[in-house]
Design a protein around this motif. Sequence first.
Motif, PDB file in Angstrom:
ATOM      1  N   TRP A 212       0.774  -1.523   0.142  1.00 52.11           N
ATOM      2  CA  TRP A 212      -0.466  -0.182   0.128  1.00 52.11           C
ATOM      3  C   TRP A 212       0.502   1.248   0.081  1.00 52.11           C
ATOM      4  O   TRP A 212       1.843   1.390   0.130  1.00 52.11           O
TER       5      TRP A 212
ATOM      6  N   LYS B  69      -3.358   0.930  -3.094  1.00 55.14           N
ATOM      7  CA  LYS B  69      -2.725   0.146  -3.674  1.00 55.14           C
ATOM      8  C   LYS B  69      -1.238   0.370  -4.470  1.00 55.14           C
ATOM      9  O   LYS B  69      -1.319   0.866  -5.358  1.00 55.14           O
TER      10      LYS B  69
ATOM     11  N   MET C 143      -6.271  -5.674   1.595  1.00 57.06           N
ATOM     12  CA  MET C 143      -6.436  -5.504   0.592  1.00 57.06           C
ATOM     13  C   MET C 143      -8.287  -4.852   0.744  1.00 57.06           C
ATOM     14  O   MET C 143      -8.099  -3.991  -0.070  1.00 57.06           O
TER      15      MET C 143
END
Length: 577
Positions: free
Chosen positions: A479, A526, A561
């Motif tokens: 990230w 991301k 995620m």
Amino acid sequence: MPDRNGELIDAADTSAIPNRHMPQRLEAVKALRVAIVSNLGGGWGCKTGGTEHFLEMEIDTPVPLVHRTQIPHTSATILCCNCGAEIDGTTSAGALCNDCVKVTVDISEGIQREATLHTCRDCERWLQPPHQWMTAAPESRELLALCLRKLRALSKVRIIDASFIWTEPHSKRIKVKITLQQEAFEGTILQQTFEVEYVVASQQCPDCAKSFTANTWRAVVQVRQKVPHKRTFLYLEQLILKHSAHKDTINIKETKDGLDFFYSQRNHAEKFVDFLTSVAPVRTKKSQELISMDIHTSSKSYKFTFSVELVPICKDDLVCLPMKLAKQAGNIAPLTLCYRVGTSINLLDPNTLQTSDISTPIYWRSPFSGLADVRELVEFVVMDIEPTGVQKGRFLLAEATVARASDLGTNETIYFTRTHLGGVLHPGDSVMGYHLTGTNFNNPQFEALEESNAHSSTIPDVILVKKHYERKKKKSRNWRLKRMNKDEGEMLPRKQDQARMDEDYEHFLRDVEEDQELRSTMALYKAQQAKIERDRMEGVETASTAETEETGADDIPKIDMNELLDEFEDLDVGDDQ
């Protein structure tokens, strides 16, 4: 009706009645006429010579109608005054046939076929007369509306349709096809389609022209915080990016103690100051400087400066409250720990789990500084810990026995303390805390606390702050956070200053991983897959492989995620997919 011999005769046939019965016959005819008039549509009867006779009449019998001869309608036929074609004179428009009306009548007369559009090359905005600049994408509805407004006499007709015609992007031409509709003659509506060509000319807008002069900005917001680290500004930067509060800035400059935000308009700066007031405990001041003045019109031009000062207390700082303020804040212990900074300062007593909020007006009424910051944290090792059962939110009160990590193997000095981390600490874990024993603080509030008879005996030897996770290898995270484009100024930071800034950013990223409440207020994205593959080729392992296997720290916090966002510029939307 029957006669004397009993034979039947027709009532309408009077010749069969003998002459001697002529008076009766006349009376029968009169009675028949009266009965027909009075009893039309039903049965009727008459009395003749003392004898009643009844007749029946069928009302459903069709009666033939006499058809009148229809006279054909003839119209006045005339010749077209232009081509001589036969047309209906009663419905013709100006003695012209339809083809001649289309050729001779022009409803777009007076509407220009060429016009000029002005655009700025720097900001790519379009000029909307007289002096307004607007943003419009190519072939958009906004640009089409601007093109139609440039045409004169267009309001006198009805616009049915308008669309762009494709042109070369480098031709500096824009073509628009317009369909109009208007009443040419009484009862005749004409529709016409034509093209208008626009020439795109370059003209610099006042904002871009001002950017090349010394008077670039009209208002500046100076954000300052007098602390030795940049973690508060790193968090404030993420809040600004999440809410897009910096979209009106023309420049962001980084200074020693904070950031400067420059704006071209005063109301943009005031809006940004209101945003800072809503997310952080700040104090603002305003000043203005006269740039120029016109003595004929009494118009003046000013530059405005807004000074925004953040409280010098950050998350995980050790705070010693003044005695009077501690009693007003719920009679909390003066020695507290700051566990969160929002619109107010949230303090926690680790010995009793009592919390208190210090609002912004109360703090600036009697300001105080922190006793110690995160740079003075010391690593301890938990020897033993036992929860007491008292819990408040995510905090669990426990009694712990700890020792300094640097003292292991050299001495056997251990410390007994109470902590709010009973839910996350276990024997053998590493924890960061403040070591108060033998430490001198140049703080008037702490000196008053040591001299107090009621609170001097409550000062602990160690105050634990947060759990420490050992990270031996460089970590490539899945990230990332966005950063603002800042102007570092003419002088670049020194090598040691740059190393300190990198260290502060790394500690901030670790705080984001460890504190779920903190990262819930930010936008995490991301990491790009290309960067992850490049780091892997260079030997930088990811947290899911090398970090877990080689360090053995399975409990290192990881971000799910599902909490990460995708960026549109990272998505591949090619035609071949």
